[in-house]
Motif scaffolding. Structure first.
Motif, PDB file in Angstrom:
ATOM      1  N   VAL A  81      -1.506   2.835   0.711  1.00 34.48           N
ATOM      2  CA  VAL A  81      -0.997   3.416   1.949  1.00 34.48           C
ATOM      3  C   VAL A  81      -0.015   4.537   1.642  1.00 34.48           C
ATOM      4  CG1 VAL A  81       0.241   2.935   4.104  1.00 34.48           C
ATOM      5  CG2 VAL A  81      -1.326   1.226   3.138  1.00 34.48           C
ATOM      6  N   TYR A  82       0.784   4.347   0.575  1.00 35.83           N
ATOM      7  CA  TYR A  82       1.827   5.310   0.220  1.00 35.83           C
ATOM      8  C   TYR A  82       1.434   6.020  -1.069  1.00 35.83           C
ATOM      9  CZ  TYR A  82       4.400   2.424   3.514  1.00 35.83           C
ATOM     10  OH  TYR A  82       4.785   1.732   4.627  1.00 35.83           O
ATOM     11  N   ARG A 114       5.903   0.737  -2.690  1.00 36.85           N
ATOM     12  CA  ARG A 114       5.770   0.140  -1.363  1.00 36.85           C
ATOM     13  C   ARG A 114       4.350  -0.332  -1.091  1.00 36.85           C
ATOM     14  NH1 ARG A 114       8.418   3.946   3.055  1.00 36.85           N
ATOM     15  NH2 ARG A 114       7.956   2.101   4.330  1.00 36.85           N
ATOM     16  N   ASN A 115       3.386   0.053  -1.940  1.00 29.92           N
ATOM     17  CA  ASN A 115       2.023  -0.457  -1.805  1.00 29.92           C
ATOM     18  C   ASN A 115       1.908  -1.910  -2.244  1.00 29.92           C
ATOM     19  OD1 ASN A 115       0.598   1.979  -0.906  1.00 29.92           O
ATOM     20  ND2 ASN A 115       1.163   2.800  -2.910  1.00 29.92           N
ATOM     21  N   SER A 140       5.788   8.861 -10.020  1.00 26.66           N
ATOM     22  CA  SER A 140       6.656   9.111  -8.867  1.00 26.66           C
ATOM     23  C   SER A 140       7.677  10.191  -9.179  1.00 26.66           C
ATOM     24  CB  SER A 140       7.374   7.831  -8.444  1.00 26.66           C
ATOM     25  OG  SER A 140       6.458   6.872  -7.967  1.00 26.66           O
ATOM     26  N   THR A 166      10.370   3.185  -5.572  1.00 29.90           N
ATOM     27  CA  THR A 166       9.654   4.433  -5.347  1.00 29.90           C
ATOM     28  C   THR A 166       8.709   4.246  -4.167  1.00 29.90           C
ATOM     29  OG1 THR A 166       7.807   3.852  -6.802  1.00 29.90           O
ATOM     30  CG2 THR A 166       9.721   4.936  -7.820  1.00 29.90           C
ATOM     31  N   ARG A 167       8.219   5.346  -3.646  1.00 27.10           N
ATOM     32  CA  ARG A 167       7.273   5.258  -2.531  1.00 27.10           C
ATOM     33  C   ARG A 167       6.009   4.530  -2.969  1.00 27.10           C
ATOM     34  NH1 ARG A 167       6.615   7.595   2.411  1.00 27.10           N
ATOM     35  NH2 ARG A 167       4.510   8.184   3.074  1.00 27.10           N
ATOM     36  N   TRP A 168       5.575   4.756  -4.217  1.00 29.83           N
ATOM     37  CA  TRP A 168       4.378   4.092  -4.736  1.00 29.83           C
ATOM     38  C   TRP A 168       4.547   2.578  -4.759  1.00 29.83           C
ATOM     39  CZ3 TRP A 168      -0.574   4.787  -5.623  1.00 29.83           C
ATOM     40  CH2 TRP A 168      -1.248   3.883  -6.459  1.00 29.83           C
TER      41      TRP A 168
END
Length: 555
Positions: free
Chosen positions: A554-555, A133-134, A81, A129-131
């Motif tokens: 998804v992310y 969010r999975n 990330s 992190t955005r990752w």
């Protein structure tokens, strides 16, 4: 490394050992479960976030400094990330959002707390992190930070509820204590109050605090559902023209102490002596100590029990057919309650793990007669994974009602270890979580150039980091506080060690997480094992893995 190479390396590295001398062809090979687990780990590497703050709590007007560490897999700084998100909320809404660039898995920043922006109270910080969010948001970095005030004459209220809640009606009894920052009560002050929700006013009234600054508010509702997400608005007349407004969420949680029971392996089974852990929790979410007895439906005492740490304890029991069991508690506050134990299964297989030996982990599976007669000569697996990596796998054929094995702890890394027993069809039958501690953290020493310093004099520090006797390369942050002004309990708050190794892998609130790492002795080891028995762990679900239900990216 591609998936094919990863599987070959993993299967070659894992010990696949028979617990018995014989094995048979199984409906799902053990290597299939290992391969599917490896695919999940390969496709969904686990990132974790830790924020190191410069102080345990703050005052209005302070600046909240922090350094962020983002790790992946075996606590290596992540290069996956590039952006870290940090949210600061006051419980109702987000009051500040940060979006930080990560450089080699780290970032540094600050949040100012000016009077126009920050008010006294508890704030919540979430980092991810955005990752991340999975996966489940329960594994985001979460921390409650207290922000105080240096102003005098502040109104500091405390509210408690003693409610009577039924399906048809609700009686709300709220007690509010109004005091200033020095602990002096706001005695004989007029208060107007109003209970509201999105649909309007539920109830309202007026009152006056007593000599101790206490105001009691009572009202009823014949629509219990309307109390969900409802707020109690109050206005305290401190002086003739000085009105202080305070809002409180209405808590519908019953005031009684709650106790939950956790049989080792997952279930009580008739005819098998099992350990059962328990956790007693007050309405505020903190543990409370207690002791008592376990009685059967005839009133016979079958076991004694007592909590050993923060409301958690363990006892042993062998359930019998056609019997039910109840726990009679006396708590530290003098209250008494009784709780039903989970019903025992008529047939089943139990998994127990002994973590007391320094070098080996004792694994034992036990079947009662009914289960053994139906499953004799069938295969079973035992798999132990840490961080999604299978470190140990074994198979056995059910020729006897009991099997045991001693597994070297050297096979496992430091951290939470999930041990699961499977049927030959790949169905999880029992599970136990333990904590492996090799005490292999870095040895850190800090030495300053002088013994004392004058005001604002530059301080030079020498930090030494070693991995056992070898020098270690690392990324560090240091905070310096005056503990006479900002006192703190090292056991209370989390640290990077307890956060990355413990709390980031477990669901729910963990009281005093640093306690389990600040000192090493038989007592802390026993308390940590009871925590493992009572705390939820569901980062990896074998049922979904075996059914090929891999969460989408998804992310």
């Amino acid at each position: 490394m591609n998936l094919r190479k990863l599987l070959l390396v993993l299967i070659a590295a894992v010990s696949i050992l028979p617990l018995s001398a014989l094995a048979q062809r199984d409906s799902i090979p053990l290597t299939t479960i290992i391969a599917k687990t490896a695919k999940l780990t390969n496709d969904h590497p686990t990132e974790k976030v830790y924020l190191h703050f410069d102080k345990p709590y703050y005052a209005v007007g302070d600046t909240m400094w922090f350094k962020a560490y983002v790790t992946i897999d075996r606590h290596v700084l992540s290069s996956l990330s590039k952006i870290l998100y940090v949210d600061l909320t006051d419980g109702a809404q987000i009051v500040d959002e940060l979006k930080l660039q990560l450089v080699n898995g780290t970032a540094s920043n600050y949040i100012p707390l000016p009077p126009l922006f920050a008010k006294r109270g508890n704030y919540h910080i979430r980092a991810y992190t955005r990752w991340m969010r999975n996966s489940d948001q329960a594994y985001f970095f979460n921390r409650t930070i207290t922000i105080g005030s240096t102003d005098h004459g502040q109104v500091i209220p405390h509210i408690s509820f003693k409610n009577t809640i039924t399906e048809k009606s609700s009686k709300i009894n709220a007690s509010i204590v109004y005091k200033d920052q020095d602990g002096n009560p706001y005695a004989n002050k007029k208060v107007t109050w109003k209970a509201v929700n999105d649909d309007g006013t539920i109830s309202k009234g007026r009152g006056e605090t007593d000599k101790d600054g206490v105001l009691n508010i009572n009202f009823s509702s014949d629509k219990p559902d309307e109390l969900n997400s409802s707020i109690l608005n109050t206005e305290l007349a401190v002086e003739e023209k000085t009105i202080v407004a305070k809002n409180f969420p209405i808590q519908l949680t019953p005031p009684e102490i709650d106790v939950q029971f956790f049989p080792e392996g997952g279930h009580l089974i008739n005819g098998i002596r099992s350990r059962v852990a328990f956790k007693a929790v007050k309405p505020d979410g903190f543990g409370i100590d207690g002791k008592g007895t376990i009685v059967d439906n005839t009133g016979k005492v079958v076991a004694d029990m007592a909590s050993q740490h923060l409301g958690m304890g363990v006892f042993a029991i062998m359930p019998e057919e056609n019997k039910t069991y109840k726990a009679n508690f006396t708590f530290a506050d003098g209250s008494k309650s009784s709780f039903d134990l989970p019903n025992a299964r008529a047939e089943g297989i139990n998994l127990s793990v002994d973590n007391n030996d320094n070098d080996s982990l004792g694994v034992k599976i036990t079947a009662n007669e009914g289960f053994f007669n139906k499953n004799q000569n069938k295969s079973f697996y035992v798999i132990a994974q840490s961080g999604g990596v299978v470190c140990y796998a074994a198979q056995t054929v059910l020729h006897n009602t009991s099997y045991s094995a001693m597994v070297p702890k050297s096979k496992f890394p430091t951290g939470v270890l999930q041990v699961t027993v499977f049927s030959a069809k790949g169905s999880p039958l029992g599970e136990r979580v333990v904590f492996i501690n090799h005490h292999d953290q870095l040895n850190l020493t800090v030495k300053s150039d002088l013994a004392t310093y004058s005001r604002r004099q530059k301080v030079k520090m020498l930090i030494s980091a070693k991995n056992k006797a070898l020098p270690a390369e690392g990324n560090f942050s240091v905070s310096v506080i005056d503990e006479s002004i900002v006192p703190s309990d090292d056991n209370d708050g989390p640290g990077i060690l307890s956060d990355l190794l413990l709390t980031s892998d477990l669901r729910g609130n963990i009281e005093k997480p640093n306690y389990y790492f600040n000192q090493y002795n038989d007592q802390t080891n026993a308390d940590l094992d009871v925590l493992m028995l009572t705390q939820g762990y569901r980062r990896f679900s074998y049922k979904n893995i075996i059914a090929n239900k891999i969460p989408p990216v998804v992310y």
